[in-house]
Scaffold this motif. Structure first.
Motif, PDB file in Angstrom:
ATOM      1  N   CYS A 310      31.664  47.511  33.515  1.00 23.60           N
ATOM      2  CA  CYS A 310      33.025  47.702  34.023  1.00 23.60           C
ATOM      3  C   CYS A 310      33.293  46.693  35.129  1.00 23.60           C
ATOM      4  O   CYS A 310      32.375  46.089  35.670  1.00 23.60           O
ATOM      5  CB  CYS A 310      33.200  49.127  34.569  1.00 23.60           C
ATOM      6  SG  CYS A 310      31.991  49.540  35.859  1.00 23.60           S
ATOM      7  N   ALA A 311      34.563  46.531  35.457  1.00 22.10           N
ATOM      8  CA  ALA A 311      34.953  45.668  36.571  1.00 22.10           C
ATOM      9  C   ALA A 311      36.342  46.080  37.026  1.00 22.10           C
ATOM     10  O   ALA A 311      37.116  46.673  36.264  1.00 22.10           O
ATOM     11  CB  ALA A 311      34.935  44.195  36.166  1.00 22.10           C
ATOM     12  N   GLY A 312      36.659  45.762  38.260  1.00 21.91           N
ATOM     13  CA  GLY A 312      37.978  46.090  38.797  1.00 21.91           C
ATOM     14  C   GLY A 312      38.289  45.241  40.010  1.00 21.91           C
ATOM     15  O   GLY A 312      37.385  44.783  40.713  1.00 21.91           O
ATOM     16  N   MET A 313      39.568  45.028  40.229  1.00 22.81           N
ATOM     17  CA  MET A 313      39.990  44.231  41.384  1.00 22.81           C
ATOM     18  C   MET A 313      41.416  44.604  41.737  1.00 22.81           C
ATOM     19  O   MET A 313      42.246  44.850  40.853  1.00 22.81           O
ATOM     20  CB  MET A 313      39.905  42.742  41.062  1.00 22.81           C
ATOM     21  CG  MET A 313      40.212  41.815  42.224  1.00 22.81           C
ATOM     22  SD  MET A 313      39.890  40.088  41.770  1.00 22.81           S
ATOM     23  CE  MET A 313      40.307  39.259  43.311  1.00 22.81           C
ATOM     24  N   ALA A 314      41.690  44.681  43.039  1.00 23.47           N
ATOM     25  CA  ALA A 314      43.048  44.993  43.496  1.00 23.47           C
ATOM     26  C   ALA A 314      43.408  44.108  44.677  1.00 23.47           C
ATOM     27  O   ALA A 314      42.570  43.801  45.527  1.00 23.47           O
ATOM     28  CB  ALA A 314      43.165  46.462  43.891  1.00 23.47           C
ATOM     29  N   ILE A 315      44.670  43.690  44.703  1.00 22.15           N
ATOM     30  CA  ILE A 315      45.206  42.948  45.847  1.00 22.15           C
ATOM     31  C   ILE A 315      46.477  43.645  46.305  1.00 22.15           C
ATOM     32  O   ILE A 315      47.110  44.384  45.551  1.00 22.15           O
ATOM     33  CB  ILE A 315      45.510  41.478  45.494  1.00 22.15           C
ATOM     34  CG1 ILE A 315      46.587  41.391  44.399  1.00 22.15           C
ATOM     35  CG2 ILE A 315      44.247  40.750  45.069  1.00 22.15           C
ATOM     36  CD1 ILE A 315      47.032  39.960  44.078  1.00 22.15           C
ATOM     37  N   ASN A 316      46.852  43.430  47.568  1.00 19.27           N
ATOM     38  CA  ASN A 316      48.119  43.983  48.048  1.00 19.27           C
ATOM     39  C   ASN A 316      49.232  42.956  47.875  1.00 19.27           C
ATOM     40  O   ASN A 316      49.031  41.894  47.279  1.00 19.27           O
ATOM     41  CB  ASN A 316      48.000  44.458  49.497  1.00 19.27           C
ATOM     42  CG  ASN A 316      47.713  43.317  50.475  1.00 19.27           C
ATOM     43  OD1 ASN A 316      47.840  42.129  50.141  1.00 19.27           O
ATOM     44  ND2 ASN A 316      47.323  43.660  51.686  1.00 19.27           N
ATOM     45  N   LYS A 317      50.401  43.242  48.391  1.00 21.77           N
ATOM     46  CA  LYS A 317      51.566  42.375  48.173  1.00 21.77           C
ATOM     47  C   LYS A 317      51.407  41.001  48.815  1.00 21.77           C
ATOM     48  O   LYS A 317      52.089  40.050  48.437  1.00 21.77           O
ATOM     49  CB  LYS A 317      52.836  43.036  48.706  1.00 21.77           C
ATOM     50  CG  LYS A 317      53.322  44.203  47.848  1.00 21.77           C
ATOM     51  CD  LYS A 317      54.716  44.639  48.230  1.00 21.77           C
ATOM     52  CE  LYS A 317      55.743  43.589  47.868  1.00 21.77           C
ATOM     53  NZ  LYS A 317      57.131  44.060  48.066  1.00 21.77           N
ATOM     54  N   SER A 452      44.265  35.557  23.288  1.00 25.41           N
ATOM     55  CA  SER A 452      42.983  35.091  22.755  1.00 25.41           C
ATOM     56  C   SER A 452      42.272  34.144  23.716  1.00 25.41           C
ATOM     57  O   SER A 452      41.088  33.860  23.561  1.00 25.41           O
ATOM     58  CB  SER A 452      43.198  34.387  21.414  1.00 25.41           C
ATOM     59  OG  SER A 452      43.923  33.170  21.601  1.00 25.41           O
ATOM     60  N   PHE A 453      42.989  33.611  24.705  1.00 28.16           N
ATOM     61  CA  PHE A 453      42.405  32.657  25.645  1.00 28.16           C
ATOM     62  C   PHE A 453      41.550  33.386  26.689  1.00 28.16           C
ATOM     63  O   PHE A 453      41.757  34.558  26.987  1.00 28.16           O
ATOM     64  CB  PHE A 453      43.507  31.851  26.344  1.00 28.16           C
ATOM     65  CG  PHE A 453      44.441  32.687  27.174  1.00 28.16           C
ATOM     66  CD1 PHE A 453      44.180  32.966  28.509  1.00 28.16           C
ATOM     67  CD2 PHE A 453      45.601  33.224  26.608  1.00 28.16           C
ATOM     68  CE1 PHE A 453      45.041  33.730  29.271  1.00 28.16           C
ATOM     69  CE2 PHE A 453      46.468  33.995  27.365  1.00 28.16           C
ATOM     70  CZ  PHE A 453      46.186  34.253  28.693  1.00 28.16           C
ATOM     71  N   PRO A 454      40.572  32.697  27.280  1.00 31.56           N
ATOM     72  CA  PRO A 454      39.701  33.338  28.266  1.00 31.56           C
ATOM     73  C   PRO A 454      40.312  33.346  29.670  1.00 31.56           C
ATOM     74  O   PRO A 454      40.921  32.377  30.106  1.00 31.56           O
ATOM     75  CB  PRO A 454      38.438  32.468  28.231  1.00 31.56           C
ATOM     76  CG  PRO A 454      38.940  31.106  27.852  1.00 31.56           C
ATOM     77  CD  PRO A 454      40.115  31.334  26.927  1.00 31.56           C
ATOM     78  N   ALA A 455      40.127  34.451  30.362  1.00 30.92           N
ATOM     79  CA  ALA A 455      40.553  34.579  31.760  1.00 30.92           C
ATOM     80  C   ALA A 455      39.679  35.656  32.405  1.00 30.92           C
ATOM     81  O   ALA A 455      38.692  36.102  31.823  1.00 30.92           O
ATOM     82  CB  ALA A 455      42.042  34.931  31.852  1.00 30.92           C
ATOM     83  N   ASN A 456      40.022  36.073  33.594  1.00 33.89           N
ATOM     84  CA  ASN A 456      39.275  37.141  34.268  1.00 33.89           C
ATOM     85  C   ASN A 456      40.216  37.948  35.147  1.00 33.89           C
ATOM     86  O   ASN A 456      41.420  37.658  35.233  1.00 33.89           O
ATOM     87  CB  ASN A 456      38.105  36.571  35.086  1.00 33.89           C
ATOM     88  CG  ASN A 456      38.541  35.497  36.071  1.00 33.89           C
ATOM     89  OD1 ASN A 456      39.639  35.541  36.612  1.00 33.89           O
ATOM     90  ND2 ASN A 456      37.683  34.515  36.300  1.00 33.89           N
ATOM     91  N   LEU A 457      39.686  38.970  35.814  1.00 30.82           N
ATOM     92  CA  LEU A 457      40.536  39.859  36.607  1.00 30.82           C
ATOM     93  C   LEU A 457      41.181  39.134  37.779  1.00 30.82           C
ATOM     94  O   LEU A 457      42.313  39.452  38.167  1.00 30.82           O
ATOM     95  CB  LEU A 457      39.726  41.060  37.113  1.00 30.82           C
ATOM     96  CG  LEU A 457      39.074  41.949  36.052  1.00 30.82           C
ATOM     97  CD1 LEU A 457      38.549  43.240  36.700  1.00 30.82           C
ATOM     98  CD2 LEU A 457      40.055  42.293  34.935  1.00 30.82           C
ATOM     99  N   TYR A 458      40.474  38.171  38.344  1.00 33.28           N
ATOM    100  CA  TYR A 458      41.029  37.379  39.451  1.00 33.28           C
ATOM    101  C   TYR A 458      42.322  36.700  39.009  1.00 33.28           C
ATOM    102  O   TYR A 458      43.346  36.755  39.696  1.00 33.28           O
ATOM    103  CB  TYR A 458      39.999  36.349  39.894  1.00 33.28           C
ATOM    104  CG  TYR A 458      40.383  35.535  41.108  1.00 33.28           C
ATOM    105  CD1 TYR A 458      39.940  35.893  42.374  1.00 33.28           C
ATOM    106  CD2 TYR A 458      41.175  34.385  40.991  1.00 33.28           C
ATOM    107  CE1 TYR A 458      40.281  35.134  43.487  1.00 33.28           C
ATOM    108  CE2 TYR A 458      41.521  33.630  42.086  1.00 33.28           C
ATOM    109  CZ  TYR A 458      41.070  34.010  43.335  1.00 33.28           C
ATOM    110  OH  TYR A 458      41.419  33.265  44.435  1.00 33.28           O
TER     111      TYR A 458
END
Length: 642
Positions: A310-317, A452-458
């Motif tokens: 699993c993975a997770g990431m959060a940012i504020n405004k 279909s392209f690669p990316a990440n949570l960032y």
């Protein structure tokens, strides 16, 4: 004349003080950097070798200084580095024992030994120690000698220097918070760090501490009342010594940002004693890790998987990273799947196509075909020798002649999205580049609109930050400030923003993403909308290999992922709405309880009311029927208002 003489004296004293300070700086050892969360709580340290935290003389309380002098060198402020009386006492002891067992060393001599010499006791080393002590006294002030000494000295449990020891032994980060009893204990440990280790030998440590307190009372450093209170105090409030945390998913992101942006020379973070302030909310960090690990274990048990991650990431405004989770357990896997891996993101990418449509005059109320589609790829099949044909499928396996644009996004319909994208593929590519989901030199084909392209949570939370805030993209960042060990500001972090779309087109997308939660592929978490506005998009890749949910409120943007490192199927039917959305909702509730979540502006109802009229119909008869119905409904409203 007298005034001129005084100015000369002041100038010479200033020169000497500066030289003294520079000399002291050269003698200082290497220090760990301390990392703080957004609320000022210590979340970790960066160091290699010895764990040592820098403490300037002004940080060290008078009580601790008096305790150390009482324990180690009562005549420290009187002698010039060598105490003849102390040497005489030591000599008598050595002669009686027939060997060197007591050095009679002053604090200055001990410092000379720690800085320059080995701990081995020989007559030759002792002579060198005396000479070096005299040199230190000539070049440094008494305060500087004490500062160096209290930063060098070993105080058990892997802690070097009083500041590191205060944190390890008592959980105290500010030396001013040390109690009298704790100061006496630290002073007592110097004589024998392992022998007087308060965790291993509490009775010895207490006896030594109380002995020093009694000497302080006798010397007039403390009152009888202070003495009585101190000897009745427990050795330490901790059950076991604090162990410095040097790594973790959030700390790895801090290192990554420092290295990527070159905020300071990377290796210096392990030796220079920086004070690094971050945007991390450590309470939320721990909560998010707990929730994601819990769901990971639950899914693993149900579907008999041993390698689910699993993975997770959060940012504020502002783009400040609130938490980052890179896996189910850092101890078993330090690989950070939130930003160290690139994988297909599935339907998470679909809003880019719909945004492009709205930017080019389309309405959420327009219609697109949803019939089977065959697209030549330009590639030759090696087995048949014929051109490969791409036949995109809908998740449901069903097709319809046409579907409304908003419905296609709400229910994440693949083929309809492809039909829509065929109108402006290069403009979609430009949007993906502007939103920094892909790079300028990345290849592009129609499958990209389905993720279909690669990316990440960032990259995902960065792109969605613009959908949350009317087209203003924020670069996620985690370091807000770096100070030197002396408190000088070296770096100041700040938001990096970039306009990437007009607000109205973004608001159209946002309103539909709200419907995704209310009635679409993420309706499992629709209960959240009772308390605050939520918008988001599910994502599922081919063969159920990856599941995502990326959503936002008025306060934050968060993306959650589940998958397997070997890219194999999780289990048949695993979707972003069913797998990633539920833990997203639990973390969202915690974030909203702390930071507050409200209603988007402009509100959903106002946006929907102002949807542009449709202009794209698969059949002319549909267009005529639509406008006939619209005219009739407007007439009925007019009659009611009369």
């Amino acid at each position: 004349m007298n005034r001129f003489f005084l100015l000369i004296c002041f100038f010479m004293l200033s020169i000497n003080a500066l030289a003294s300070s520079e000399y002291k700086e050269k003698l200082l050892p290497k220090f760990a950097s301390t990392i703080y969360d957004r609320d000022g709580h210590i979340i970790g340290f960066f160091y290699k070798g010895k764990f040592r935290l820098y403490a300037s003389y002004k940080e060290i309380p008078e009580t601790l200084i008096r305790a150390v002098i009482t324990a180690e060198d009562e005549r420290f402020f009187e002698h010039k580095g060598i105490d003849p009386l102390g040497i005489l006492r030591a000599a008598v002891t050595d002669i009686s024992k027939g060997k060197v067992v007591q050095g009679g060393s002053t604090i200055t001599q001990q410092l000379a030994k720690m800085v320059y010499l080995s701990p081995k006791r020989t007559v030759e080393r002792k002579l060198k120690e005396l000479a070096l002590a005299r040199e230190l006294e000539e070049k440094l002030t008494k305060k500087e000698i004490l500062e160096l000494y209290l930063n060098y000295v070993y105080l058990s449990n892997g802690a070097y220097g009083v500041k590191a020891a205060a944190w390890v032994l008592f959980g105290v980060s500010d030396l001013k918070q040390l109690t009298l009893a704790q100061s006496a204990l630290l002073a007592g440990i110097i004589r024998g760090p392992e022998y007087y280790n308060p965790f291993k030998h509490p009775l010895r440590a207490k006896k030594r501490r109380d002995f020093i307190l009694k000497k302080m009372l006798k010397a007039g450093y403390i009152s009888r009342k202070e003495y009585e209170k101190a000897i009745n105090e427990p050795l330490t409030p901790l059950e076991k010594p604090n162990k410095p945390k040097t790594a973790g998913y959030e700390l790895d992101l801090v290192k990554f940002e420092i290295a990527r942006k070159g905020l300071v020379p990377y290796n210096s973070i392990f030796t220079s004693g920086y004070r690094i302030k971050t945007t991390i909310d450590e309470e939320i960090q721990k909560f998010a890790q707990e929730i994601l690990s819990k769901y990971d274990q639950k899914y693993s048990e149900i579907h008999k998987l041993e390698d689910l991650q699993c993975a997770g990431m959060a940012i504020n405004k502002k783009g400040e990273v609130l938490f980052v989770v890179g896996g189910k357990d850092y101890k078993t896997s330090k690989f950070n799947r939130a930003f160290q891996v690139l994988r297909p993101i599935g339907s998470t990418a679909k809003p880019m196509t719909y945004l492009t449509a709205f930017q080019n005059g389309w309405s959420p109320l327009d219609f697109v075909p949803n019939e089977p589609l065959e697209i030549p790829t330009g590639q030759i099949d090696n087995e048949t020798g014929e051109e490969k044909i791409w036949k995109p499928e809908n998740y449901s396996g069903k097709f319809t002649p046409f579907i409304q644009v908003r419905e296609a996004l709400i229910h994440s319909v693949n083929v309809a999205t492809i039909y829509l994208a065929l109108n402006f593929p290069q403009k979609i590519r430009k949007n993906m580049i502007a939103f920094e989901l892909i790079k300028k030199d990345s290849p592009f084909d129609l499958s990209y609109v389905l993720g279909s392209f690669p990316a990440n949570l960032y990259r995902i939370v960065r792109a969605y930050s613009a959908i949350q805030d009317n087209g203003i993209l924020k670069e996620p960042y985690v370091v807000t400030e770096i100070r030197s060990k002396n408190g000088k500001t070296i770096y100041k972090g700040y938001p990096t923003i970039k306009p990437v779309s007009d607000p109205f087109s973004i608001q159209l997308v946002r309103s539909i993403l709200q419907d995704v939660v209310k009635e679409g592929t993420a309706k499992r978490i629709s209960y959240l909308t009772k308390w605050f506005d939520v918008a988001g998009k599910t994502g599922t890749t081919n063969d159920w290999r990856d599941t995502y949910f990326t959503g936002f409120t008025t306060s934050f943007i968060m993306s959650i992922w589940f998958g397997r490192d070997n890219y194999e199927t999780m289990w048949k039917g695993a979707t972003g709405g069913g797998v990633a959305a539920p833990p997203w909702a639990e973390i969202a509730k915690e974030l909203c309880s702390k930071y507050g979540c409200g209603q988007f502006e402009p509100p959903y109802e106002e946006i929907v009311k102002n949807y542009p009229l449709p202009t794209h119909f698969p059949e002319e008869e549909m267009k005529e029927a639509y406008y006939d119905e619209l005219i009739n409904s407007l007439g009925e409203k007019a009659d009611k208002n009369q």
